[in-house]
Each structure stands twice: as structure tokens, then as C-alpha cells.
Motif scaffolding. Structure first.
Motif, mmCIF file in Angstrom:
data_model
loop_
_atom_site.group_PDB
_atom_site.id
_atom_site.type_symbol
_atom_site.label_atom_id
_atom_site.label_comp_id
_atom_site.label_asym_id
_atom_site.label_seq_id
_atom_site.Cartn_x
_atom_site.Cartn_y
_atom_site.Cartn_z
ATOM 1 N N PRO A 143 -53.660 -39.240 -30.060
ATOM 2 C CA PRO A 143 -52.485 -38.373 -30.247
ATOM 3 C C PRO A 143 -51.420 -38.709 -29.212
ATOM 4 N N PRO A 144 -50.180 -38.905 -29.630
ATOM 5 C CA PRO A 144 -49.121 -39.280 -28.688
ATOM 6 C C PRO A 144 -48.995 -38.274 -27.543
ATOM 7 N N GLN A 145 -49.347 -37.030 -27.821
ATOM 8 C CA GLN A 145 -49.203 -35.996 -26.797
ATOM 9 C C GLN A 145 -50.117 -36.241 -25.598
ATOM 10 N N LEU A 235 -41.026 -33.707 -28.531
ATOM 11 C CA LEU A 235 -41.697 -33.579 -27.228
ATOM 12 C C LEU A 235 -41.375 -34.743 -26.299
ATOM 13 N N TRP A 236 -41.441 -35.978 -26.808
ATOM 14 C CA TRP A 236 -41.225 -37.102 -25.911
ATOM 15 C C TRP A 236 -39.779 -37.180 -25.399
ATOM 16 N N PRO A 237 -38.759 -37.150 -26.295
ATOM 17 C CA PRO A 237 -37.380 -37.164 -25.771
ATOM 18 C C PRO A 237 -37.089 -35.980 -24.851
ATOM 19 N N LEU A 238 -37.765 -34.864 -25.073
ATOM 20 C CA LEU A 238 -37.580 -33.706 -24.199
ATOM 21 C C LEU A 238 -37.948 -34.052 -22.760
ATOM 22 N N LEU A 239 -39.030 -34.846 -22.616
ATOM 23 C CA LEU A 239 -39.479 -35.217 -21.283
ATOM 24 C C LEU A 239 -38.677 -36.376 -20.712
ATOM 25 N N ALA A 240 -38.294 -37.301 -21.582
ATOM 26 C CA ALA A 240 -37.696 -38.551 -21.110
ATOM 27 C C ALA A 240 -36.243 -38.373 -20.683
ATOM 28 N N VAL A 241 -35.579 -37.371 -21.233
ATOM 29 C CA VAL A 241 -34.143 -37.231 -20.984
ATOM 30 C C VAL A 241 -33.816 -35.831 -20.496
ATOM 31 N N THR A 242 -33.183 -35.747 -19.328
ATOM 32 C CA THR A 242 -32.777 -34.434 -18.832
ATOM 33 C C THR A 242 -31.259 -34.321 -18.741
ATOM 34 N N ASP A 243 -30.585 -35.462 -18.791
ATOM 35 C CA ASP A 243 -29.127 -35.457 -18.728
ATOM 36 C C ASP A 243 -28.570 -35.057 -20.101
ATOM 37 N N GLN A 245 -25.921 -35.327 -21.572
ATOM 38 C CA GLN A 245 -25.125 -36.347 -22.257
ATOM 39 C C GLN A 245 -26.011 -37.365 -22.985
ATOM 40 N N MET A 246 -27.246 -37.531 -22.500
ATOM 41 C CA MET A 246 -28.133 -38.560 -23.054
ATOM 42 C C MET A 246 -29.127 -37.998 -24.069
ATOM 43 N N MET A 247 -29.117 -36.689 -24.285
ATOM 44 C CA MET A 247 -30.130 -36.082 -25.142
ATOM 45 C C MET A 247 -29.970 -36.496 -26.602
ATOM 46 N N THR A 248 -31.104 -36.449 -27.319
ATOM 47 C CA THR A 248 -31.026 -36.637 -28.764
ATOM 48 C C THR A 248 -30.710 -35.283 -29.397
ATOM 49 N N LEU A 249 -30.351 -35.301 -30.659
ATOM 50 C CA LEU A 249 -29.937 -34.072 -31.325
ATOM 51 C C LEU A 249 -30.978 -32.943 -31.241
ATOM 52 N N PRO A 250 -32.263 -33.208 -31.592
ATOM 53 C CA PRO A 250 -33.232 -32.100 -31.535
ATOM 54 C C PRO A 250 -33.371 -31.514 -30.144
ATOM 55 N N VAL A 251 -33.377 -32.346 -29.125
ATOM 56 C CA VAL A 251 -33.526 -31.836 -27.759
ATOM 57 C C VAL A 251 -32.257 -31.107 -27.337
ATOM 58 N N GLY A 252 -31.117 -31.675 -27.687
ATOM 59 C CA GLY A 252 -29.855 -31.050 -27.331
ATOM 60 C C GLY A 252 -29.723 -29.654 -27.914
ATOM 61 N N VAL B 249 -49.957 -28.245 -32.533
ATOM 62 C CA VAL B 249 -48.693 -27.492 -32.545
ATOM 63 C C VAL B 249 -48.091 -27.413 -31.142
ATOM 64 N N PHE B 250 -46.788 -27.621 -31.074
ATOM 65 C CA PHE B 250 -46.085 -27.502 -29.797
ATOM 66 C C PHE B 250 -44.625 -27.064 -29.984
ATOM 67 N N ASP B 251 -43.848 -27.902 -30.697
ATOM 68 C CA ASP B 251 -42.383 -27.784 -30.732
ATOM 69 C C ASP B 251 -41.887 -26.363 -30.978
ATOM 70 N N GLN B 252 -42.242 -25.804 -32.127
ATOM 71 C CA GLN B 252 -41.631 -24.526 -32.513
ATOM 72 C C GLN B 252 -42.050 -23.389 -31.586
ATOM 73 N N ILE B 253 -43.277 -23.476 -31.064
ATOM 74 C CA ILE B 253 -43.717 -22.426 -30.138
ATOM 75 C C ILE B 253 -42.983 -22.561 -28.809
ATOM 76 N N TYR B 254 -42.869 -23.801 -28.334
ATOM 77 C CA TYR B 254 -42.145 -24.042 -27.082
ATOM 78 C C TYR B 254 -40.741 -23.438 -27.160
ATOM 79 N N MET B 255 -40.093 -23.602 -28.315
ATOM 80 C CA MET B 255 -38.716 -23.132 -28.425
ATOM 81 C C MET B 255 -38.603 -21.653 -28.756
#
Lengths: 299, 314
Positions: A143-145, A235-243, A245-252, B249-255
Motif C-alpha cells: 500500500p502506498p500509504q 495523501l502524498w501531495p499533502l505531505l510533499a508540498v507545503t508551499d 503556491q506549489m500545491m495541487t488542486l486537491p491539496v489546495g 480510508v484516510f482522505d475524507q476523514i482527515y478533511m
């Protein structure tokens, strides 16, 4: 129960008369059953569309209207002001660009590396071919997580956090893509590549000039899926990017949500803007996407 | 294997000529070269990190300082297995999985069965049920945080319309929070299973329906006795994929709740995230992640075996 008569022949005319693909002519009770089914289905479809419709309806209302009746559906004077404000003040345009660049590059790298590896596994005979294939397949189980901590540390050490590469690189080794390509390549007649080989073509040339041009369906399936999956990855972009300006749409969009002051209509406008790209992709590639999913496990 | 395959195939080429597709010498280098780009990514971003996670679990590394930290042996495992937070987060994960897996199978099946009977406008239903699945989790969360908002949310006003005088605080009430998140998840993801079922229904030959109809089976009987039993393979697939997805599950709960209120919606992955990235305890978080992986694997295997057995009996 119901009396049924068989449609005379399975012709276009017969199914037109019976109105269903089974070529079974329905008697009275059966027609009622169909109508009830259709009614229930329509009600459910509306229920499924309601949240999206509500977001859309809310996003074009004025603050005054929202204050008087927060959950109403109809706006007396619909406005695009919310969209203008969100697009103008917020960073949504940046996020669109970031998401597009990272998803496109992830897809490109995945298609190139996975197809090349799959070609070697499908056409070349070398020692340890089977163990190598099994090892790659086993990657599905990881699992990537589970990998987020080492990925974070690797990119931290190399100073790549907050760059596009931090978002892209860990998403590239896509085992499913290798599998899809290999399945497809295995179906291409051996005679074709053998003939080219006999004529003295190199394997790389055979891959590039014969096999890849024949593999458009596989390439487009992998492209669509990797792109959508990478675009939606959270989850991954959330961790990789904190700036911001650099965020992807879902994280932003999460940071929009954290900004407490933002009015409801603007939040819904943000949500609609976040939904638009993939809804568009879906409308264009509906058949490919649906067939791709249906084909994943059934064959 | 080389010689036999060439001779059994109708001789399209002279038997004396060595089969060109068998690589020797330089060919081996070609194979390695072609595998290299993917292999490098695979080793650096999949295999390596997996091994590293396994090792890091025996150290007390921190994200702040970087590196492995110092050796603590099984201390992290002892701590994790003795931690109430670890077990309660696992419990929440399983509760979420139960709340989503069952409806996501049954509702997808029902929707697909009904859609399959519709003669015209199938695209509309496919669009309506599948479209939400394409959306990013943050759009879903944004949307449902407002739908579930106290006083001004859509869910509350619908409940009032249905005659509930005081609708609960959907995401704030510990009894309702997980159910609310699960409901949003069902709305969001049912389309995937729906499409798999729809494809499986399409594969059932028309003759089967005809034969059953001629034998006098009504629509309901045909459904129950003919169609549903033929969907066994699709159900296995849907159930396995769904279980694995729900356990992660992670995303929707986190938010939507970030694990609250009072941690009642905190799933295992959020626990890993919090110990690793909020508390910075990389070593401990690696241990928890690995334990979680093993538990998910075990549950999936048991689940898969159960499904296989019932499928055989059916």
C-alpha cells in the motif's frame, strides 16, 4: 405468474416491438414492474445528482440570499461574482497548473517506463524473467500509504520537497500499468516481431515502431487511469508540498476549507471548480473509462 | 523450451534457423536496459522504502532529526500493541469498513440491476451514479462539510422536512460522525462497483433471460434465481476491492473531522499520519504502518477465502 409470449425472432424489429434487449415480450404485470423500476431509478438518480446540483445552485447565489435562506435551491438573481472572487483572490489558477503539470509528467513517465519494461517481459527471453515479473507484480500488495515516511525522508534529504518532482517521482512505479501493457503485448502475434527481428531490427526499434503503434488502446487506457488517479491523489501531495503556491488542486482545496472566513457560496464555487476538470474528462472519455474499469478484473 | 516451441508451431520459418526471439549475449543487455528505467523507480520508490520501513520500526527515528535514530529493538512493537489508541483506531477502521462495504455492494448491485432493465437513456444513469467517483476527495469533503453543517446544512433541512424536529450534529455528534462520513463515501464511490456490475450483467447471454421467461419465470423470479446467482465472479471482485479500499480510508476523514470528535472517527492510517508527521516519531509510525499492512493483508486473505467458499457452495 405472468404470461409471456416469445418474440417471434431476434431481429431488430422484434426488439423494437418488445422494447428491451432480451427479446422477451412483457405481459401486463411485467410492464408495470418495468415502470416501477424506472420510477425508482429516476428518483435515485436525482438523489445522486442532488449534492452536485446543490453545490452549483449555492455557488451562484448572493451572500444576502444565503443569509436569509441557506439551503434554498433557486437564486432570484444568480451571479458569477463568487467564481470571480475565488479565481481572482485565491490560488486556484496555480493549483490547476500544478495539478496538470504533475499529472501529465507522472503519466508520461509511467507510460514510458512501464511499457518498456512490459515489452521486455513479454518479448525478450532472459534468465530470471519469471522471477522479475513476479517481483514486479508483488508490488501491488504494497500500500502506498506504508511508504509515506521513507518517501518523505528521501525527498527531504535530497531537498526535493515542495517541488514538482517530489509529487511526481514516487507515483511513477505503477505495477498495474506494467501488467496492463504486458497483457496487451502478449496478444500481439509473435510472427510480427519475429519477422522484424529476422530483418535485423533492434528490439528497441521493434518496441518503438511496431509494438507501440499497435498498442493505442492500452496506451490510452493507462494514460486516462494514471492521469485521473494522479490528479486525485491526496495523501502524498499533502505531505510533499507545503508551499501554497506549489500545491495541487486537491491539496489546495483543503486549505480553502481551513480558511474559516470564506463564505459558503465561495466554498461551493471552489468545489465546483475543483470538480470541473475531471467531470469534463469523464464526459469526453466516458466509454473508455467505463470499459477500462469493467475490464480490470472480469477477464 | 526453445526448441520444442519452434518445432510444434507450423513451420513458418526453417527449423534450422535459431528462433530469433530468444536472446543471447547482447540480448541480455537489451533486456536489462529496457527494464532499467522502471526497475530504478521500482527499487527507489517501492522496494527500498518497504525494506526501510521494516528496518525503521526497530529504531526510534524522528522526522525532525532525520535518519534512523538509535536501536530500540521490539520496543515500538510493544508500545503499539499495548496502545489503546492503536487498537481503537483499528476498531474505527473496521467500523468504517463495515458501514461502507455492505451498502456499497448491495446498492451498486441494485442500481445496476435496475439500470440494466432500462431500454433507453442508460447513459444518463451511468452518468448520475458514476460521476461522483471521478471527483477528488477534497471536493467531496468540501461539499459534504456544508451539507452536514449544523443549522444551515442541506442534510439538516431535509431531515426537518421528513419530520425530524432536532436533527443531530452530523459530524459533531460522536454517534453520528462515522455514519455521516460513511454515507458520503457511499454516495461518492458506489459508481465504481456499479460499473463492474453493469458490465457483468451485459455478459449474461440473452438466451438465458429468454429461456427463463419461456419457462414462466416472472421478472422477480428471474432476477432472484437466474441473474443474481450469475453475478458471483463480479461480486467476489467488488467485495475484495471494496474491502481493501475501505480499510485504507484516510482522505475524507482527515478533511471532514480530522479524526474527531474525541477521536471516534480516527482510522488507523490517520493514526500513522499523526504519530509520524504531527508527533514526528518516524520509527514508531513505521512500526504502526507495518502492523497495519499485516492486519489488512490478513483480513483480506480471510475475507477472500470466505467469499471463495460461499461462491462454491452457491
Amino acid at each position: 405468474m405472468a404470461t409471456l409470449t416469445r418474440a417471434p425472432a431476434r431481429t431488430a424489429a422484434a426488439s423494437a416491438r418488445t422494447g428491451n434487449r432480451y427479446g422477451v415480450r412483457y405481459a401486463g404485470s411485467e410492464r408495470l414492474f418495468n415502470r416501477v423500476t424506472l420510477g425508482v431509478l429516476l428518483a435515485l438518480a436525482l438523489l445522486w445528482l442532488a449534492p452536485l446540483a446543490w453545490a452549483l445552485a449555492t455557488s451562484i447565489r448572493t451572500p444576502a440570499e444565503l443569509a436569509t435562506d441557506p439551503t434554498a435551491w433557486i437564486s432570484d438573481n444568480p451571479t458569477l461574482a463568487n467564481y470571480r472572487e475565488v479565481l481572482g483572490a485565491g490560488r486556484i489558477p496555480y493549483w490547476y497548473v500544478n495539478s496538470f503539470i504533475t499529472s501529465a509528467l507522472t503519466t508520461l513517465l509511467t507510460v514510458c517506463t512501464a511499457s518498456l519494461a512490459a515489452f521486455a517481459l513479454s518479448r525478450l527471453r532472459f534468465r530470471y524473467r519469471r522471477p522479475v515479473f513476479l517481483l514486479i507484480l508483488a508490488g501491488v500488495m504494497i500500500p502506498p500509504q506504508l511508504l509515506m515516511i521513507p518517501h518523505f525522508q528521501t525527498l527531504q534529504i535530497t531537498g526535493m520537497l515542495n517541488t514538482y518532482w517530489a509529487v511526481i517521482l514516487p507515483q511513477v512505479p505503477n505495477v498495474v500499468a506494467v501488467f496492463v501493457f504486458k497483457q496487451f503485448f502478449d496478444g500481439i502475434p509473435v510472427e510480427l516481431t519475429d519477422a522484424a527481428r529476422a530483418d535485423g531490427a533492434s528490439w528497441l526499434r521493434i518496441y518503438w515502431q511496431i509494438v507501440m503503434p499497435l498498442s493505442r488502446p492500452a496506451i490510452s487506457a493507462v494514460t486516462i487511469f494514471v492521469f485521473v488517479w494522479s490528479w486525485n491523489n491526496f495523501l502524498w501531495p499533502l505531505l510533499a508540498v507545503t508551499d501554497p503556491q506549489m500545491m495541487t488542486l486537491p491539496v489546495g482545496l483543503t486549505s480553502v476549507q481551513d480558511a474559516f472566513g470564506l463564505p459558503q457560496a465561495q466554498l461551493m464555487a471552489s468545489a465546483v471548480l475543483g470538480a470541473l476538470p475531471l467531470l469534463t474528462v469523464f464526459l469526453f472519455f466516458q466509454r473508455r473509462i467505463v470499459e477500462g474499469i469493467a475490464g480490470t478484473g472480469l477477464k | 523450451m526453445s526448441a520444442t516451441t519452434t518445432t510444434t508451431a507450423p513451420a513458418a520459418r526453417p527449423a534450422a534457423e535459431p528462433a530469433p526471439r530468444h536472446t543471447t549475449g547482447s540480448g541480455r543487455w537489451t533486456a536489462s536496459g529496457m527494464l532499467l528505467p522502471f526497475g530504478a523507480f521500482y527499487v527507489v520508490f517501492l522496494l527500498g522504502p518497504l525494506v526501510y520501513t521494516g528496518i525503521a520500526g526497530f529504531f526510534n527515528g524522528s522526522l525532525v532529526k532525520g535518519g534512523l535514530g538509535s536501536w530500540v529493538g521490539l520496543e515500538n512493537y510493544r508500545q503499539a500493541l499495548g496502545s489503546a489508541d492503536f487498537w481503537s483506531s483499528l476498531g474505527h477502521t473496521i467500523w468504517f469498513t463495515v458501514l461502507t462495504t455492505v451498502p456499497l455492494i448491495l446498492i451498486a448491485l441494485a442500481l445496476a440491476l435496475m439500470t440494466d432493465r432500462v431500454s433507453r437513456g442508460k447513459w444518463f444513469f451511468r452518468l448520475a451514479f458514476f460521476a461522483p467517483f471521478m471527483l477528488p476527495s477534497s471536493v467531496i469533503s468540501l461539499l459534504f462539510m456544508w451539507i452536514y453543517a449544523d443549522e444551515i446544512g442541506l442534510a439538516g433541512s431535509v431531515a426537518k422536512l421528513l419530520g425530524v424536529d432536532a436533527p443531530p450534529s452530523w459530524l459533531g455528534d460522536p454517534n453520528w460522525a462515522m455514519i455521516s462520513i460513511a454515507a458520503a463515501t457511499v454516495w461518492w464511490t458506489v459508481g465504481f462497483n456499479f460499473v463492474i456490475y453493469l458490465a457483468a450483467l451485459q455478459e449474461i447471454p440473452r438466451e438465458v433471460h429468454e429461456a427463463a421467461a419461456i419457462d414462466g419465470a416472472g421478472p422477480w423470479q428471474r432476477l432472484r434465481l437466474v441473474v443474481v446467482p450469475m453475478l458471483g465472479r463480479a461480486t467476489t471482485l467488488v467485495a475484495v476491492l471494496q474491502l481493501v479500499a475501505s480499510l485504507k480510508v484516510f482522505d475524507q476523514i482527515y478533511m471532514m473531522t480530522n479524526g474527531g470528535p474525541d477521536d471516534v472517527t480516527r482510522p488507523s492510517l490517520l493514526y500513522v499520519y499523526q504519530t509520524g508527521f504531527t508527533d514526528g516519531r518516524a520509527g514508531y509510525a513505521s512500526t504502526v504502518a507495518l502492523l497495519l499492512f499485516v492486519i489488512i493483508l490478513l483480513i483480506s486473505l480471510v475475507w477472500f477465502a470466505l467469499i471463495r467458499r460461499t461462491e462454491k457452495e452457491a
